[in-house]
Design a protein around this motif. Structure first.
Motif, PDB file in Angstrom:
ATOM      1  N   SER A   1       0.824  -1.206   0.000  1.00  0.00           N
ATOM      2  CA  SER A   1       0.000   0.000   0.000  1.00  0.00           C
ATOM      3  C   SER A   1       0.863   1.263   0.000  1.00  0.00           C
ATOM      4  O   SER A   1       1.933   1.319   0.615  1.00  0.00           O
ATOM      5  CB  SER A   1      -0.905   0.011   1.233  1.00  0.00           C
ATOM      6  OG  SER A   1      -1.593   1.239   1.336  1.00  0.00           O
ATOM      7  N   LYS A   2       0.339   2.290  -0.656  1.00  0.00           N
ATOM      8  CA  LYS A   2       1.015   3.588  -0.686  1.00  0.00           C
ATOM      9  C   LYS A   2       0.877   4.339   0.646  1.00  0.00           C
ATOM     10  O   LYS A   2       1.496   5.390   0.826  1.00  0.00           O
ATOM     11  CB  LYS A   2       0.455   4.441  -1.825  1.00  0.00           C
ATOM     12  CG  LYS A   2       0.763   3.860  -3.204  1.00  0.00           C
ATOM     13  CD  LYS A   2       0.065   4.642  -4.302  1.00  0.00           C
ATOM     14  CE  LYS A   2       0.310   3.989  -5.668  1.00  0.00           C
ATOM     15  NZ  LYS A   2      -0.463   4.667  -6.743  1.00  0.00           N
ATOM     16  N   LEU A   3       0.072   3.781   1.564  1.00  0.00           N
ATOM     17  CA  LEU A   3      -0.085   4.418   2.880  1.00  0.00           C
ATOM     18  C   LEU A   3       0.996   3.996   3.865  1.00  0.00           C
ATOM     19  O   LEU A   3       0.957   4.388   5.025  1.00  0.00           O
ATOM     20  CB  LEU A   3      -1.456   4.080   3.473  1.00  0.00           C
ATOM     21  CG  LEU A   3      -2.687   4.737   2.855  1.00  0.00           C
ATOM     22  CD1 LEU A   3      -3.926   4.412   3.672  1.00  0.00           C
ATOM     23  CD2 LEU A   3      -2.513   6.252   2.753  1.00  0.00           C
ATOM     24  N   ASN A   4       1.929   3.167   3.421  1.00  0.00           N
ATOM     25  CA  ASN A   4       2.973   2.669   4.320  1.00  0.00           C
ATOM     26  C   ASN A   4       4.280   3.416   4.129  1.00  0.00           C
ATOM     27  O   ASN A   4       4.592   3.893   3.028  1.00  0.00           O
ATOM     28  CB  ASN A   4       3.258   1.178   4.049  1.00  0.00           C
ATOM     29  CG  ASN A   4       2.046   0.313   4.234  1.00  0.00           C
ATOM     30  OD1 ASN A   4       1.169   0.632   5.017  1.00  0.00           O
ATOM     31  ND2 ASN A   4       1.998  -0.779   3.497  1.00  0.00           N
TER      32      ASN A   4
ATOM     33  N   GLN B   1      10.736  -9.504   9.838  1.00  0.00           N
ATOM     34  CA  GLN B   1       9.572 -10.319  10.171  1.00  0.00           C
ATOM     35  C   GLN B   1       8.292  -9.497  10.179  1.00  0.00           C
ATOM     36  O   GLN B   1       7.292  -9.877   9.573  1.00  0.00           O
ATOM     37  CB  GLN B   1       9.779 -10.991  11.535  1.00  0.00           C
ATOM     38  CG  GLN B   1      10.988 -11.920  11.590  1.00  0.00           C
ATOM     39  CD  GLN B   1      10.899 -13.055  10.584  1.00  0.00           C
ATOM     40  OE1 GLN B   1       9.868 -13.693  10.454  1.00  0.00           O
ATOM     41  NE2 GLN B   1      11.989 -13.278   9.853  1.00  0.00           N
ATOM     42  N   ILE B   2       8.303  -8.379  10.878  1.00  0.00           N
ATOM     43  CA  ILE B   2       7.143  -7.488  10.947  1.00  0.00           C
ATOM     44  C   ILE B   2       7.471  -6.227  10.164  1.00  0.00           C
ATOM     45  O   ILE B   2       8.517  -5.615  10.381  1.00  0.00           O
ATOM     46  CB  ILE B   2       6.798  -7.131  12.402  1.00  0.00           C
ATOM     47  CG1 ILE B   2       6.542  -8.396  13.223  1.00  0.00           C
ATOM     48  CG2 ILE B   2       5.592  -6.209  12.463  1.00  0.00           C
ATOM     49  CD1 ILE B   2       6.412  -8.142  14.714  1.00  0.00           C
ATOM     50  N   LYS B   3       6.581  -5.847   9.254  1.00  0.00           N
ATOM     51  CA  LYS B   3       6.839  -4.690   8.411  1.00  0.00           C
ATOM     52  C   LYS B   3       5.622  -3.774   8.363  1.00  0.00           C
ATOM     53  O   LYS B   3       4.512  -4.167   8.716  1.00  0.00           O
ATOM     54  CB  LYS B   3       7.205  -5.131   6.987  1.00  0.00           C
ATOM     55  CG  LYS B   3       8.525  -5.889   6.886  1.00  0.00           C
ATOM     56  CD  LYS B   3       8.907  -6.146   5.434  1.00  0.00           C
ATOM     57  CE  LYS B   3      10.278  -6.803   5.334  1.00  0.00           C
ATOM     58  NZ  LYS B   3      10.680  -7.010   3.920  1.00  0.00           N
ATOM     59  N   ALA B   4       5.856  -2.543   7.909  1.00  0.00           N
ATOM     60  CA  ALA B   4       4.748  -1.622   7.701  1.00  0.00           C
ATOM     61  C   ALA B   4       3.769  -2.251   6.714  1.00  0.00           C
ATOM     62  O   ALA B   4       4.166  -2.822   5.707  1.00  0.00           O
ATOM     63  CB  ALA B   4       5.261  -0.286   7.172  1.00  0.00           C
ATOM     64  N   GLY B   5       2.499  -2.157   7.029  1.00  0.00           N
ATOM     65  CA  GLY B   5       1.454  -2.797   6.233  1.00  0.00           C
ATOM     66  C   GLY B   5       0.892  -4.026   6.903  1.00  0.00           C
ATOM     67  O   GLY B   5      -0.232  -4.448   6.602  1.00  0.00           O
ATOM     68  N   ASP B   6       1.649  -4.625   7.820  1.00  0.00           N
ATOM     69  CA  ASP B   6       1.167  -5.809   8.536  1.00  0.00           C
ATOM     70  C   ASP B   6       0.128  -5.422   9.581  1.00  0.00           C
ATOM     71  O   ASP B   6       0.150  -4.312  10.115  1.00  0.00           O
ATOM     72  CB  ASP B   6       2.328  -6.511   9.256  1.00  0.00           C
ATOM     73  CG  ASP B   6       3.291  -7.187   8.302  1.00  0.00           C
ATOM     74  OD1 ASP B   6       2.990  -7.266   7.097  1.00  0.00           O
ATOM     75  OD2 ASP B   6       4.358  -7.642   8.762  1.00  0.00           O
ATOM     76  N   ARG B   7      -0.758  -6.366   9.863  1.00  0.00           N
ATOM     77  CA  ARG B   7      -1.622  -6.210  11.034  1.00  0.00           C
ATOM     78  C   ARG B   7      -0.710  -6.140  12.260  1.00  0.00           C
ATOM     79  O   ARG B   7       0.258  -6.880  12.377  1.00  0.00           O
ATOM     80  CB  ARG B   7      -2.572  -7.397  11.151  1.00  0.00           C
ATOM     81  CG  ARG B   7      -3.162  -7.617  12.547  1.00  0.00           C
ATOM     82  CD  ARG B   7      -3.861  -8.960  12.618  1.00  0.00           C
ATOM     83  NE  ARG B   7      -4.133  -9.410  13.964  1.00  0.00           N
ATOM     84  CZ  ARG B   7      -3.315 -10.164  14.693  1.00  0.00           C
ATOM     85  NH1 ARG B   7      -2.135 -10.535  14.226  1.00  0.00           N
ATOM     86  NH2 ARG B   7      -3.672 -10.549  15.911  1.00  0.00           N
TER      87      ARG B   7
ATOM     88  N   MET C   1      -5.674  -0.885  12.905  1.00  0.00           N
ATOM     89  CA  MET C   1      -4.674  -1.731  13.569  1.00  0.00           C
ATOM     90  C   MET C   1      -3.708  -2.403  12.595  1.00  0.00           C
ATOM     91  O   MET C   1      -3.211  -3.486  12.853  1.00  0.00           O
ATOM     92  CB  MET C   1      -5.333  -2.757  14.495  1.00  0.00           C
ATOM     93  CG  MET C   1      -5.847  -2.139  15.778  1.00  0.00           C
ATOM     94  SD  MET C   1      -6.196  -3.334  17.089  1.00  0.00           S
ATOM     95  CE  MET C   1      -7.547  -4.262  16.401  1.00  0.00           C
ATOM     96  N   HIS C   2      -3.444  -1.750  11.475  1.00  0.00           N
ATOM     97  CA  HIS C   2      -2.331  -2.132  10.613  1.00  0.00           C
ATOM     98  C   HIS C   2      -1.216  -1.119  10.825  1.00  0.00           C
ATOM     99  O   HIS C   2      -1.473   0.064  11.068  1.00  0.00           O
ATOM    100  CB  HIS C   2      -2.750  -2.167   9.144  1.00  0.00           C
ATOM    101  CG  HIS C   2      -3.484  -3.425   8.768  1.00  0.00           C
ATOM    102  ND1 HIS C   2      -2.873  -4.475   8.137  1.00  0.00           N
ATOM    103  CD2 HIS C   2      -4.753  -3.801   8.979  1.00  0.00           C
ATOM    104  CE1 HIS C   2      -3.748  -5.450   7.958  1.00  0.00           C
ATOM    105  NE2 HIS C   2      -4.904  -5.066   8.465  1.00  0.00           N
ATOM    106  N   ILE C   3       0.013  -1.585  10.751  1.00  0.00           N
ATOM    107  CA  ILE C   3       1.163  -0.692  10.952  1.00  0.00           C
ATOM    108  C   ILE C   3       1.335   0.165   9.708  1.00  0.00           C
ATOM    109  O   ILE C   3       1.491  -0.357   8.597  1.00  0.00           O
ATOM    110  CB  ILE C   3       2.439  -1.507  11.224  1.00  0.00           C
ATOM    111  CG1 ILE C   3       2.270  -2.383  12.464  1.00  0.00           C
ATOM    112  CG2 ILE C   3       3.642  -0.571  11.394  1.00  0.00           C
ATOM    113  CD1 ILE C   3       3.382  -3.409  12.656  1.00  0.00           C
TER     114      ILE C   3
END
Length: 532
Positions: free
Chosen positions: A401-404, A412-418, A506-508
């Motif tokens: 997404s362009k919102l990230n 492991q955890i990135k922007a866009g993940d729950r 609640m998505h990063i």
């Protein structure tokens, strides 16, 4: 009957789960929509049954989870049968332990979902205008004109935005001229809500696969009640009126069970479709739920996907209506949700075709390949975790997404993940909480983790108060032994820190290994589109 307004910010067409969730989410941000529906009132039929963990997390954030859990029933798992033989048993209870507060699939029918949401709207003084139909839509330079019919009278209502939550035969979609491409499955199927004496005493879903067809028994919250799904036998595939008694002999032949049916509460025969709209929005009009995509009932995904369409769109639309965001943020709805719908369509289609096919090859696969494969993979922790993430929809991400904005070494955890569910020990309050609870208020949430000087924490608080008051919540988590697992999850080494900005859903949205006010401000203004 309450008179319809002449103007509204948002018109929601359809008061099923998706439309009601859309309204409930808009209300969290002070936007009171107008909701219409052609029906006389909410459905009395159970319809969709399964509520997945991700949807339960939304209900928790809304503050209605207690009622949902009280009236629902967790499924213990799934059991595959071939006649009297159990060919595979897949325990699901607590399959997602540690991943979510709700590590199971909850049986909570659509009718009950609608009631919970309607009660929530009523408490917030937001009525539904029943027996009201959309006749025509016209988009203008300033908004949308909707011609409505109610009580034999027509009136024009002007609005700024329209949400089409009016199901597979969506009038909104048809008025917009958006194609609904896909196909119809060849065979007919039946649905029945029945009470059966001494059928199954456990809390598993029971699936029967045989050369004669398939049948599924899904437990319902009421004792002894089941949703029965099956294929209509060819001998009954004609236009004559059918009852459950007509399919019962075929069902008994597939299950090798006597099936003492005490009561039939609902029975219907239908054809299943798998279709998706070419676009999820046109100008100021948006499609959510079945109006945008329909697919087979495999995995209990349909209603949940519609709820999350609304959850994704509502905070963005509310921000535009409240003049906090630039309108461009609305483009991200289709960009984020269309790939989810497309993947779901493809995966459910493949599984459903395999389950329902009566070809020699498919029957061979179902009898000799599927059972040992399931038993083998179910023993693997990673496979069970991956399966739960898929079914529960907690694994859905918007990484493209362009919102990230991802400015971190995290792999492991990135922007866009729950946002992962992680328990927290609150040192100040000396009590346990969790990171999802920190994100329970409307708006974005800034979470900083690591060692940060007190004067800089004051600077962060001042920046938020001056620029994002009541739109950006703030929590700080310093290192501690009891919370080390959180630092480990976000790959924070000793002496390092991390800044996360969590979206309202609640998505990063933002992740950075530095806590930098200027960079965070640029993200909120240039990427999200804050204007206030």
């Amino acid at each position: 009957m309450i008179a319809l307004p002449k103007h509204t910010e948002v018109l929601i067409v359809g008061a099923g789960p998706s439309g009601l969730m859309m309204a409930a989410q808009l209300l969290r941000y002070g936007v009171i929509p107008t909701i219409i529906d052609t029906r006389q009132g909410p459905t009395n039929h159970s319809k969709a049954l399964a509520v997945q963990a991700r949807s339960l997390e939304i209900y928790r954030q809304m503050g209605v989870i207690a009622q949902v859990l009280k009236e629902g029933k967790p499924a213990g798992g799934a059991m595959l049968h071939r006649g009297e033989e159990v060919i595979a048993s897949l325990p699901l209870r607590n399959a997602g332990t540690g991943q979510t507060p709700y590590p199971y699939v909850l049986m909570f029918p659509q009718s009950k979902n609608e009631r919970v949401l309607l009660d929530h709207l009523t408490l917030n003084c937001c009525p539904v205008y029943w027996q009201t139909s959309l006749v025509a839509l016209k988009q203008t330079a300033d908004g949308v004109e909707a011609e409505l019919e109610t009580g034999g009278n027509t009136q024009t209502l002007t609005c700024n935005y329209v949400i089409g939550a009016d199901g597979a035969h969506s009038v909104v979609r048809k008025q917009l001229g958006i194609a609904f491409n896909g196909d119809t499955y060849q065979h007919k199927f039946y649905l029945a809500d029945v009470k059966i004496n001494n059928a199954f005493t456990d809390d598993f879903v029971h699936l029967y696969l045989s050369g004669k067809g398939f049948a599924g028994f899904f437990l319902m919250p009421e004792a002894g009640n089941f949703r029965v799904v099956g294929n209509l036998p060819a001998i009954l595939d004609n236009d004559a009126e059918k009852t459950f008694d007509d399919v019962l002999p075929h069902l008994r032949a597939i299950t090798a069970l006597p099936l003492d049916v005490e009561q039939v509460n609902w029975f219907t025969i239908y054809k299943l479709h798998h279709r998706m709209a070419d676009k999820f929005n046109d100008g100021r009009c948006f499609l959510v739920g079945d109006a945008a995509h329909i697919h087979s009932p495999v995995g209990g995904q349909g209603m949940n996907t519609g709820l999350q369409d609304a959850y994704n769109l509502a905070w963005k639309l509310a921000g535009v209506v409240n003049r906090q965001f630039a309108p461009g943020i609305l483009n991200s709805y289709a960009e984020e949700r269309m790939p989810v719908a497309r993947d779901l369509l493809n995966s459910t289609d493949k599984v459903f075709n395999m389950v329902t096919s009566q070809s020699l090859f498919s029957n061979f696969i179902k009898r000799f390949i599927v059972p040992p494969a399931l038993k083998f993979f179910w023993k693997k922790d990673k496979m069970r975790t991956a399966f739960f993430k898929g079914v529960s929809q907690t694994g859905i991400n918007y990484r493209d997404s362009k919102l990230n904005l991802h400015l971190s070494h995290n792999s492991q955890i990135k922007a866009g993940d729950r946002l992962p569910y992680l328990e927290i020990f609150d040192k100040k309050k000396q009590e346990k909480t969790d990171i999802h609870a920190w994100c329970s208020k409307p708006g974005f949430t800034l979470v900083t983790i690591g060692i940060i000087q007190e004067n800089y924490l004051f600077a962060l608080a001042k920046w938020i108060t001056q620029r994002y008051n009541q739109t950006l919540n703030f929590f700080h988590l310093p290192p501690s032994e009891k919370n080390q697992h959180i630092l480990d999850a976000f790959e924070i080494r000793p002496g390092q820190r991390k800044a996360l900005i969590i979206r309202p859903d609640m998505h990063i949205g933002y992740m950075n290994d530095a806590v930098d006010i200027e960079l965070m401000d640029n993200y909120l203004r240039d990427v999200v589109g804050f204007t206030a």
